[in-house]
Structures are given as C-alpha cells and as structure tokens.
Design a protein around this motif. Structure first.
Motif, short mmCIF file in Angstrom:
data_model
loop_
_atom_site.label_atom_id
_atom_site.label_comp_id
_atom_site.label_asym_id
_atom_site.label_seq_id
_atom_site.Cartn_x
_atom_site.Cartn_y
_atom_site.Cartn_z
N LEU A 108 -7.64 -5.77 -2.43
CA LEU A 108 -6.59 -5.03 -1.75
C LEU A 108 -5.48 -4.66 -2.73
O LEU A 108 -4.98 -3.53 -2.72
CB LEU A 108 -6.03 -5.86 -0.59
CG LEU A 108 -4.89 -5.23 0.21
CD1 LEU A 108 -5.36 -3.96 0.90
CD2 LEU A 108 -4.35 -6.22 1.23
N HIS A 109 -5.09 -5.60 -3.58
CA HIS A 109 -4.05 -5.35 -4.59
C HIS A 109 -4.47 -4.21 -5.51
O HIS A 109 -3.69 -3.30 -5.80
CB HIS A 109 -3.80 -6.62 -5.39
CG HIS A 109 -2.73 -6.48 -6.40
ND1 HIS A 109 -3.00 -6.25 -7.72
CD2 HIS A 109 -1.38 -6.50 -6.29
CE1 HIS A 109 -1.87 -6.14 -8.39
NE2 HIS A 109 -0.88 -6.30 -7.55
N ARG A 110 -5.73 -4.25 -5.96
CA ARG A 110 -6.24 -3.17 -6.82
C ARG A 110 -6.21 -1.82 -6.10
O ARG A 110 -5.78 -0.81 -6.66
CB ARG A 110 -7.67 -3.50 -7.28
CG ARG A 110 -8.18 -2.52 -8.34
CD ARG A 110 -9.65 -2.69 -8.65
NE ARG A 110 -10.39 -2.03 -7.57
CZ ARG A 110 -11.39 -2.56 -6.90
NH1 ARG A 110 -11.81 -3.76 -7.18
NH2 ARG A 110 -11.99 -1.90 -5.94
N ASN A 111 -6.63 -1.80 -4.84
CA ASN A 111 -6.63 -0.56 -4.07
C ASN A 111 -5.21 -0.02 -3.88
O ASN A 111 -4.99 1.19 -3.94
CB ASN A 111 -7.30 -0.76 -2.71
CG ASN A 111 -8.79 -0.94 -2.84
OD1 ASN A 111 -9.38 -0.63 -3.87
ND2 ASN A 111 -9.42 -1.45 -1.80
N VAL A 114 -4.07 1.53 -7.22
CA VAL A 114 -4.74 2.81 -7.45
C VAL A 114 -4.16 3.89 -6.54
O VAL A 114 -3.87 5.01 -6.99
CB VAL A 114 -6.28 2.68 -7.25
CG1 VAL A 114 -6.95 4.03 -7.19
CG2 VAL A 114 -6.88 1.83 -8.36
N SER A 115 -3.96 3.56 -5.27
CA SER A 115 -3.41 4.57 -4.35
C SER A 115 -1.97 4.94 -4.71
O SER A 115 -1.58 6.10 -4.58
CB SER A 115 -3.50 4.10 -2.90
OG SER A 115 -2.67 2.99 -2.69
N LEU A 116 -1.19 3.98 -5.18
CA LEU A 116 0.17 4.30 -5.62
C LEU A 116 0.16 5.25 -6.81
O LEU A 116 0.93 6.22 -6.85
CB LEU A 116 0.93 3.02 -5.98
CG LEU A 116 1.52 2.23 -4.83
CD1 LEU A 116 2.09 0.92 -5.34
CD2 LEU A 116 2.58 3.02 -4.10
N VAL A 121 1.10 10.72 -8.85
CA VAL A 121 0.62 11.92 -9.55
C VAL A 121 0.65 13.13 -8.61
O VAL A 121 1.11 14.21 -9.00
CB VAL A 121 -0.80 11.68 -10.12
CG1 VAL A 121 -1.43 12.98 -10.59
CG2 VAL A 121 -0.75 10.66 -11.25
N LEU A 122 0.19 12.96 -7.38
CA LEU A 122 0.17 14.07 -6.42
C LEU A 122 1.60 14.53 -6.08
O LEU A 122 1.87 15.73 -6.05
CB LEU A 122 -0.57 13.67 -5.15
CG LEU A 122 -2.09 13.56 -5.27
CD1 LEU A 122 -2.68 13.03 -3.96
CD2 LEU A 122 -2.72 14.87 -5.66
#
Length: 175
Positions: A108-111, A114-116, A121-122
């Motif tokens: 969950l921490h990795r996800n 990555v989403s942050l 970037v977006l």
C-alpha cells in the motif's frame, strides 16, 4: 527473521542446558558440536557455537547470523524438519496476521508513493499547459489603445510589445 533466529538460539541452548552436564560455555559448545556431528552429520565448530551463545544468549558480542544450513541443522536438533518448519510451528496466529499485514502495508505504501508521483507529474503538466494556453502574449487595437489578449489568431492581433502597449494611444487632440 532476526527474532526467529533469536528464538531458535534460545531454544537450542535451553535444550543444551537440560541435556549437558557441563556448565561452561566452551563445555556446552563442545557438547553441541559433538551432538550435531554424531546425530545429524553436520559439522559445526565449537568456536562458532560459542560465538552464537555470546551473541544471542549472553549478548557479550555482536550477533553473527548463521547461514541457512546451520539454521536448518539447529532446527533438526530441536526435532523440526528445518528452520522454516521451526518458524511455522512456533508462529502464532497473531504473528502470521502481523506478517501478512506488514506485507500489505508495504505494498500500500508503494502504491501511494507511485500514485503521488504520477499525480504530481500530471498536475505539473496541466498547470504548465494552462499557464501557456491562457497567457496573454498578444495585443490588439481597440478604439484608441492597445489591449493585451490571449493569442487566438484574430486578423488584427499582433505579438505583445510592452513598450507599444503602454505608449501608443490614439491622439484625440483637435487643432
């Protein structure tokens, strides 16, 4: 993993204390080395056993992590098939749940990370596009002066020139 090695060492030396008449660390180490060789055909030096004792039991020196073969042999001394069997049979339901939960938390921490990163970037790209698209880089003559506008391809618009924008006004003085 370190906790399980600690548990294994404590269990091994508890059994050695019960089976061995020697009271010194070197005597216990000699007993265990002979027992490992005779019963299991595993050569484990008295010196290494003493180091394990001083690291894991008396905590006199820094712990030296045994290799997998040594862990398996020590688990066999305790009548388990191997080290993994020792862990599985001694792992409580809470330990198992905690182990699985910690794996899920790491995932969950990795996800989240990555989403942050993707969101940053977006959003950065979107802000750059908006600032470029809505920037007023052109000017157009309206009645008696120039006004800043966003470039849109109108017939009378020209590139922005700050000097012209500020100084050029229609002369309305009548002579």
């Amino acid at each position: 993993m370190e906790n399980w090695i600690q548990n294994l060492m404590e269990s091994v030396f508890d059994k050695v204390d019960k089976k061995c008449v020697e009271v010194s660390v070197s005597g216990k180490s000699r007993y265990l080395a002979l027992k490992m060789e005779e019963d299991y055909g595993f050569l484990l030096s008295e010196r290494n056993i003493t180091r394990y004792y001083k690291g894991y039991i008396s905590r006199e020196v820094k712990k030296i992590k045994p290799n997998k073969a040594t862990l398996d042999a020590l688990a066999k001394y305790l009548e388990y098939n191997n080290f993994e069997d020792f862990v599985q049979q001694n792992e409580s339901r809470e330990d198992e749940v905690l182990r699985k939960l910690s794996g899920r938390i790491r995932k969950l921490h990795r996800n989240i990370v990555v989403s942050l990163i993707i969101n940053i970037v977006l959003i950065g790209g979107l802000l750059f596009f908006i600032s470029t698209y809505y920037r007023k880089n052109c000017m157009i003559w309206i009645n008696d002066h120039y006004e800043k506008i966003r470039c849109s391809g109108l017939e009378l618009e020209t590139g922005l020139n700050e000097d012209v924008l500020e100084k050029f006004k229609k002369n309305t003085n009548n002579r």
